[in-house]
Scaffold this active site. Structure first.
Site, PDB file in Angstrom:
ATOM      1  N   ASN A 134      12.380   4.654   6.930  1.00 25.59           N
ATOM      2  CA  ASN A 134      13.580   5.352   7.443  1.00 25.59           C
ATOM      3  C   ASN A 134      13.308   6.850   7.619  1.00 25.59           C
ATOM      4  OD1 ASN A 134      13.638   6.265   4.787  1.00 25.59           O
ATOM      5  ND2 ASN A 134      15.060   4.677   4.144  1.00 25.59           N
ATOM      6  N   ASN A 140       0.811  -1.224   0.000  1.00 21.31           N
ATOM      7  CA  ASN A 140       0.000   0.000   0.000  1.00 21.31           C
ATOM      8  C   ASN A 140       0.843   1.273   0.000  1.00 21.31           C
ATOM      9  OD1 ASN A 140       0.046  -1.328   2.820  1.00 21.31           O
ATOM     10  ND2 ASN A 140      -0.121   0.848   3.283  1.00 21.31           N
ATOM     11  N   LYS A 141       2.159   1.130   0.203  1.00 25.98           N
ATOM     12  CA  LYS A 141       3.005   2.335   0.185  1.00 25.98           C
ATOM     13  C   LYS A 141       4.450   1.934  -0.084  1.00 25.98           C
ATOM     14  CE  LYS A 141       3.931   2.530   5.163  1.00 25.98           C
ATOM     15  NZ  LYS A 141       3.943   3.367   6.354  1.00 25.98           N
ATOM     16  N   LYS A 175      13.964   6.410   0.003  1.00 28.26           N
ATOM     17  CA  LYS A 175      13.177   7.383   0.778  1.00 28.26           C
ATOM     18  C   LYS A 175      11.768   6.850   1.024  1.00 28.26           C
ATOM     19  CE  LYS A 175      12.218  12.327   0.054  1.00 28.26           C
ATOM     20  NZ  LYS A 175      12.784  12.977   1.216  1.00 28.26           N
ATOM     21  N   THR A 176      11.521   6.290   2.215  1.00 23.22           N
ATOM     22  CA  THR A 176      10.176   5.795   2.561  1.00 23.22           C
ATOM     23  C   THR A 176       9.930   6.033   4.055  1.00 23.22           C
ATOM     24  OG1 THR A 176      10.891   3.584   3.239  1.00 23.22           O
ATOM     25  CG2 THR A 176      10.394   3.860   0.903  1.00 23.22           C
ATOM     26  N   ASP A 177       8.725   5.690   4.481  1.00 24.14           N
ATOM     27  CA  ASP A 177       8.386   5.842   5.901  1.00 24.14           C
ATOM     28  C   ASP A 177       9.283   4.987   6.796  1.00 24.14           C
ATOM     29  OD1 ASP A 177       6.418   7.530   5.135  1.00 24.14           O
ATOM     30  OD2 ASP A 177       4.753   6.123   5.470  1.00 24.14           O
ATOM     31  N   SER A 210      17.871  -6.662   2.611  1.00 23.98           N
ATOM     32  CA  SER A 210      18.506  -5.398   2.972  1.00 23.98           C
ATOM     33  C   SER A 210      20.001  -5.658   3.055  1.00 23.98           C
ATOM     34  CB  SER A 210      17.955  -4.982   4.341  1.00 23.98           C
ATOM     35  OG  SER A 210      18.791  -4.033   4.958  1.00 23.98           O
ATOM     36  N   TYR A 233      15.686  -6.573  13.254  1.00 25.00           N
ATOM     37  CA  TYR A 233      15.570  -6.377  11.798  1.00 25.00           C
ATOM     38  C   TYR A 233      16.724  -7.090  11.096  1.00 25.00           C
ATOM     39  CZ  TYR A 233      15.101  -3.688   7.376  1.00 25.00           C
ATOM     40  OH  TYR A 233      14.955  -3.304   6.055  1.00 25.00           O
TER      41      TYR A 233
END
Ligand code: NAP
Length: 285
Positions: free
Chosen positions: A245, A24-25, A241-243, A152, A209
């Site tokens: 981090n 969704n994002k 660039k995302t929520d 990652s 994580y």
């Protein structure tokens, strides 16, 4: 630009179908957009129906076609089963299982509590694993099955301090799924008891994580060995660039999605069981 539409429309079995978890994002949403632009039918999933439907509307408004929504919480077996039934009934197969799902608690965590660590291990390791197990039969009905686990740089073995554990994880000829789960469980037990020995487990922040991503990378290799007809790889998308981090990443989502999408559409006979750093083959070390 769309590719392969006329062939696919002449022969529905050529129409590729992808499921994207946590879409969704962020990178997941952009992966949906790029797969759709390549003529893939995309099942955009989200644990929250409203957020998922809003994401589909956003893609449609930007011109994407063949994107459908289905609810999926990777931590809920009933939700996974319901999506499996939907795919089976509607498409009868699955070509691409794309897993960029990630626990969201991380972004807001100042102190890494046991509850956050547990959520992280569940969502980033056991969740994708549960979804994979449930969807293997659907993938086996595809002519070119692909699984992409979004890992990652933290999913590399260098973050595990114990040489003994590192050796077990790198030796995919002897590492079993049960042993991998035992190691993850040992980490959770040590976390619970406040015994996170820094000579064994990752140091400093985002400890769970790192363990979850290392486990996901190892699981990718186990799967690739078990299903030699599939292409199953994991990939670091880059610092995007995302929520996740606090939007401090340096790459736009468009670039972060490119590596995963490349692995989703690898031609038959391509390598499997590898770690990619963006679009290049890297090492698990
Ligand atoms: P993000 O923007 O935080 O997106 C994570 C997605 O996972 C959200 O859609 C979230 O949904 C969903 N999710 C969380 N828990 C879920 C659950 N139980 N079931 C289903 N969906 C769930 O993260 P991102 O930055 O795009 O990350 C995508 C992938 O890239 C992750 O695997 C991440 O570890 C990896 N990665 C990212 C970076 C980076 O710099 N961004 C770097 C290396 C690796 P909600 O909106 O409902 O929370």
């Amino acid at each position: 630009m769309r590719y392969g539409r006329s062939d696919a429309m002449d022969n529905p079995t050529l129409q590729k179908v992808a499921v994207v978890t946590g879409a969704n994002k962020g990178i997941g949403l952009e992966i949906c957009r790029q797969l759709s632009a390549r003529g893939v039918t995309v099942v955009l999933t989200s644990r929250d129906e409203e957020r998922g439907l809003a994401a589909v509307r956003k893609l449609e408004a930007s011109g994407a076609a063949d994107v459908v929504f289905h609810q999926l919480d990777v931590n809920k077996s009933a939700s996974i089963a319901s999506l499996g039934d939907f795919i089976h009934t509607r498409f009868g197969k699955l070509d691409i299982l794309m897993q960029p799902v990630s626990s969201s608690g991380l972004a807001n965590a100042i102190v890494e509590t046991y509850e956050l660590a547990e959520d992280c291990i569940n969502t980033n390791y056991y969740g994708p694993k549960r979804v994979t197990e449930a969807f293997i039969p659907l993938l086996q009905s595809s002519q070119s099955p692909r699984i992409v686990n979004v890992s990652s740089l933290y999913g590399k073995l260098q973050y595990i301090r114990s040489e003994r554990i590192k050796e077990e994880l790198r030796n995919v000829d002897t590492l079993s799924e049960d042993r991998l789960d035992q190691l993850v469980q040992a980490f959770m037990n040590d976390f619970k008891e406040g015994k996170l020995d820094q000579n064994v487990w990752p140091t400093r922040n985002m400890v769970a994580y790192k363990v979850a991503k290392v486990a996901l990378s190892a699981y990718t290799r186990i799967l690739a060995k078990r299903y030699p007809k599939f292409c199953i790889n994991c990939v670091n998308p880059g610092f995007v660039k995302t929520d996740l981090n606090w939007n401090l990443g340096v790459l736009p989502v468009e670039e972060g999605a490119e590596g995963p999408v490349l692995l989703a559409i690898l031609p038959d006979g391509s390598p499997s069981g590898l770690f990619y750093d963006l679009k290049e083959v890297s090492s698990f070390e």
